[in-house]
Design an enzyme around this catalytic site. Structure first.
Site, PDB file in Angstrom:
ATOM      1  N   TYR A  67      29.253  32.133  10.294  1.00 26.78           N
ATOM      2  CA  TYR A  67      28.471  33.074  11.105  1.00 26.78           C
ATOM      3  C   TYR A  67      27.583  32.294  12.088  1.00 26.78           C
ATOM      4  CZ  TYR A  67      25.642  37.084  12.375  1.00 26.78           C
ATOM      5  OH  TYR A  67      25.028  38.075  13.073  1.00 26.78           O
ATOM      6  N   PHE A 100      33.954  43.729  41.767  1.00 27.95           N
ATOM      7  CA  PHE A 100      34.978  44.051  40.776  1.00 27.95           C
ATOM      8  C   PHE A 100      34.504  45.326  40.074  1.00 27.95           C
ATOM      9  CE2 PHE A 100      37.121  43.861  36.648  1.00 27.95           C
ATOM     10  CZ  PHE A 100      38.411  43.962  37.135  1.00 27.95           C
ATOM     11  N   THR A 101      35.453  46.109  39.553  1.00 22.88           N
ATOM     12  CA  THR A 101      35.105  47.429  38.996  1.00 22.88           C
ATOM     13  C   THR A 101      33.982  47.353  37.958  1.00 22.88           C
ATOM     14  OG1 THR A 101      36.922  47.154  37.436  1.00 22.88           O
ATOM     15  CG2 THR A 101      37.368  48.507  39.381  1.00 22.88           C
ATOM     16  N   ASP A 151      31.483  34.378  39.501  1.00 23.80           N
ATOM     17  CA  ASP A 151      32.419  34.984  38.547  1.00 23.80           C
ATOM     18  C   ASP A 151      33.654  34.089  38.534  1.00 23.80           C
ATOM     19  OD1 ASP A 151      34.484  36.380  37.312  1.00 23.80           O
ATOM     20  OD2 ASP A 151      33.797  38.337  38.007  1.00 23.80           O
ATOM     21  N   LYS A 181      41.327  35.688  31.105  1.00 22.72           N
ATOM     22  CA  LYS A 181      42.061  35.110  32.237  1.00 22.72           C
ATOM     23  C   LYS A 181      41.887  33.584  32.175  1.00 22.72           C
ATOM     24  CE  LYS A 181      41.173  39.072  35.321  1.00 22.72           C
ATOM     25  NZ  LYS A 181      42.422  39.775  35.560  1.00 22.72           N
ATOM     26  N   ARG A 230      45.349  50.086  42.161  1.00 23.64           N
ATOM     27  CA  ARG A 230      44.083  49.535  42.628  1.00 23.64           C
ATOM     28  C   ARG A 230      43.779  50.164  43.966  1.00 23.64           C
ATOM     29  NH1 ARG A 230      41.322  46.637  38.446  1.00 23.64           N
ATOM     30  NH2 ARG A 230      41.131  48.854  38.172  1.00 23.64           N
ATOM     31  N   PHE A 240      39.490  55.374  36.110  1.00 31.47           N
ATOM     32  CA  PHE A 240      40.898  54.954  36.170  1.00 31.47           C
ATOM     33  C   PHE A 240      41.448  54.578  34.798  1.00 31.47           C
ATOM     34  CE2 PHE A 240      39.994  50.454  35.661  1.00 31.47           C
ATOM     35  CZ  PHE A 240      38.688  50.344  36.130  1.00 31.47           C
TER      36      PHE A 240
HETATM   37  N1  F0G Z   1      35.556  39.714  36.704  1.00 28.42           N
HETATM   38  C1  F0G Z   1      36.784  39.688  37.230  1.00 28.42           C
HETATM   39  C2  F0G Z   1      37.023  38.989  38.520  1.00 28.42           C
HETATM   40  C3  F0G Z   1      37.853  40.287  36.545  1.00 28.42           C
HETATM   41  O1  F0G Z   1      39.070  40.251  37.086  1.00 28.42           O
HETATM   42  C4  F0G Z   1      37.602  40.917  35.315  1.00 28.42           C
HETATM   43  C5  F0G Z   1      38.663  41.585  34.580  1.00 28.42           C
HETATM   44  C6  F0G Z   1      36.294  40.923  34.809  1.00 28.42           C
HETATM   45  C7  F0G Z   1      35.293  40.311  35.525  1.00 28.42           C
HETATM   46  C8  F0G Z   1      35.963  41.594  33.506  1.00 28.42           C
HETATM   47  O2  F0G Z   1      36.478  40.844  32.465  1.00 28.42           O
HETATM   48  O3  F0G Z   1      38.139  42.371  31.333  1.00 28.42           O
HETATM   49  O4  F0G Z   1      37.209  40.357  30.167  1.00 28.42           O
HETATM   50  O5  F0G Z   1      35.784  42.334  30.584  1.00 28.42           O
HETATM   51  N2  F0G Z   1      39.775  41.893  35.077  1.00 28.42           N
HETATM   52  C9  F0G Z   1      40.865  42.534  34.345  1.00 28.42           C
HETATM   53  C10 F0G Z   1      42.003  42.842  35.282  1.00 28.42           C
HETATM   54  C11 F0G Z   1      40.439  43.733  33.578  1.00 28.42           C
HETATM   55  O6  F0G Z   1      42.971  43.444  34.817  1.00 28.42           O
HETATM   56  O7  F0G Z   1      41.986  42.441  36.441  1.00 28.42           O
HETATM   57  P1  F0G Z   1      36.920  41.518  31.063  1.00 28.42           P
END
Ligand code: F0G
Length: 482
Positions: free
Chosen positions: A80, A132-133, A223, A266, A389, A455
């Site tokens: 832990y 980013f979303t 990022d 990623k 997208r 989405f």
């Molecule tokens: N920043 C970027 C540039 C991303 O592409 C993503 C995730 C995140 C932050 C958030 O990371 O999913 O680990 O919480 N992109 C995924 C995609 C969801 O399908 O492009 P996460």
């Protein structure tokens, strides 16, 4: 990818790995695909993978691990607190990203939660090369707004601009003048800008952004979720960095930022995430939020096995044969579609191939979600699951109207070392058929719409019987082929 020339085949990507564990795929018949997409509310996020042939939804958490990553998982130290796995990860972060302090988080958006809760408040403005979303959602959740400072050519879909992800420096100056440095807790640069087609920024540009941040005393946040691929494209495209190693380029980029965060789904082909910095003051501001939201400071909600895989995966990011695999497949796909006249985002970026659904489906009004419709149509005729997208991935304004997306894109993600070239060729073939039959694709409308990040779980329906007619045409052309 190593420069390997073929005798007769022309330019083609070549896998520099061998496959040792496989997963059987299912290409279900088209009548089942029609049922499946209806059951999923014409939203590819809601498909069950038992109905999916090639899963090109994302490159997140679905990459092939190396033998060394899997081997490392066996030495995970289940504790832990004070797990040795964490200290191995910390060392990898310091070696590869050049940052001493590491806060582990369960994935990228958890890093955004911690950063935004700490630094964003009501009235804050966050300048960024593009949102980013999940970043946008967290900035807004904390009362802030995003200002997108992309340059004039960033949204020209068909282009030869090598660095569409660059920030416009004049716009950054103007933004700071307008809102005042005191209202800008940080400037955010996103590596390989996801929503404009996985397009990189140059080191020159990041140095200029840093210069402006220094002038006004503003923090720079990177990022780094797609940093490896951004570094690879810098090596390929930025004259001044052509002779440098991946290690040098990565460090140069992270050195320019005060705070670096990433989705390890990623970067490092594992699952998890992290926030890292060399500034103790920033670390201390965020530290308490990790046990509150994620887990103890030496695991942050990540399994220790994944932490081991992440550490190895970070080192493997420096291996050009590893990091170039996905971009070289994407380039092959984009160039082949482009030559055939299919509207795609050029130059080829990273993460995936992006189809310009606005042009592909020019007959569908943007309020009927052309990229969502194209995602559904492509699944129907191929079993390939891509991601919308466009406006479905956007939000509504205060009057309840759709904020129309800057571009309607269909993303076909190419996870790292997962697909073979014949699978890519199959996807290309079905896209070419769909392009010849594009007039048959119709629009969509929402039947269920969640208030945030709609989405993901939103449900839609076709505005006519176009899916049935498309299936009939497929049958006519392909007979009993799946
Ligand atoms: N920043 C970027 C540039 C991303 O592409 C993503 C995730 C995140 C932050 C958030 O990371 O999913 O680990 O919480 N992109 C995924 C995609 C969801 O399908 O492009 P996460």
């Amino acid at each position: 990818m190593a420069n390997i020339k073929f005798y007769k085949q022309g330019e083609m990507p070549l896998e520099l790995h061998k496959v040792r564990v496989v997963q059987k795929l299912h290409l279900v018949p088209i009548n089942r695909r029609l049922e499946a997409i209806e059951e999923a509310g014409f939203n590819t996020f809601r498909l069950n993978t038992k109905d999916v042939f090639l899963d090109m939804l994302t490159d997140s958490g679905v990459n092939a691990m190396s033998d060394n990553q899997v081997a490392a998982m066996f030495q995970a130290d289940d504790a832990y607190a004070g797990s040795q796995s964490f200290f191995r990860l910390q060392k990898a972060v310091e070696d590869v990203l050049g940052k001493k302090f590491l806060l582990p988080v369960h994935q990228g958006r958890a890093a955004e939660n911690v950063i935004c809760r700490t630094f964003v408040k009501k009235g804050s403005v966050i300048p960024t090369n593009y949102h980013f979303t999940t970043t946008l959602a967290h900035v807004m959740e904390n009362g802030g707004v995003i200002e997108e400072l992309y340059h004039d050519r960033a949204l020209v879909l068909h282009s030869d601009h090598p660095f569409k992800g660059n920030m416009d420096i004049d716009k950054l100056e103007a933004c700071i003048q307008k809102h005042g440095a005191e209202n800008i807790p940080f400037v955010r640069m996103e590596a390989s800008t996801n929503l404009i087609g996985g397009q990189p920024f140059s080191i020159r540009n990041m140095m200029d952004v840093r210069g402006v941040c220094d002038k006004y005393g503003i923090m720079l946040v990177l990022d780094a979720s797609l940093l490896g691929e951004n570094a690879y494209l810098v090596m390929k495209r930025e004259e001044a960095w052509k002779e440098n190693s991946m290690a040098d380029i990565l460090k140069m980029m992270t050195n320019l930022a005060d705070l670096v965060y990433f989705s390890a789904r990623k970067l490092s082909s594992s699952r998890g995430g992290g926030i890292c910095t060399n500034r103790r003051d920033l670390y201390m501001k965020m530290e308490a939020l990790i046990p509150l939201f994620e887990g103890f400071l030496t695991y942050g909600g990540i399994s220790v096995r994944e932490i081991e895989a992440m550490a190895v995966g970070l080192y493997e990011t420096l291996d050009e044969t590893m990091i170039s695999q996905s971009p070289s497949f994407i380039k092959y796909m984009v160039d082949t579609l482009d030559k055939a006249g299919v509207p795609v985002i050029t130059p080829a970026g990273v993460l995936g191939a992006h189809i310009d659904a606005g042009t592909f489906c020019a007959h569908i009004p943007q309020c009927e979600y052309p990229a969502g419709a194209l995602a559904a149509a492509l699944y129907l005729v191929s079993g390939v699951r891509a991601m919308e997208r466009g406006t479905v991935s956007s939000i509504r304004d205060e009057n309840g109207n759709d904020v129309l997306a800057d571009a309607e894109l269909l993303r076909l993600a190419i996870p790292r070392r997962v697909f073979t070239l014949s699978q890519i060729n199959y996807a290309i073939d079905r896209i070419l058929w769909l392009y010849d039959n594009r007039e048959m694709i119709g629009g969509l409308r929402f039947t269920y719409e969640p208030p945030v990040l709609r989405f993901f779980m939103g449900g839609l329906e076709a505005t006519s019987d176009w899916p049935e007619r498309l299936v009939a045409k497929f049958r006519k052309d392909f007979g009993d082929s799946l």
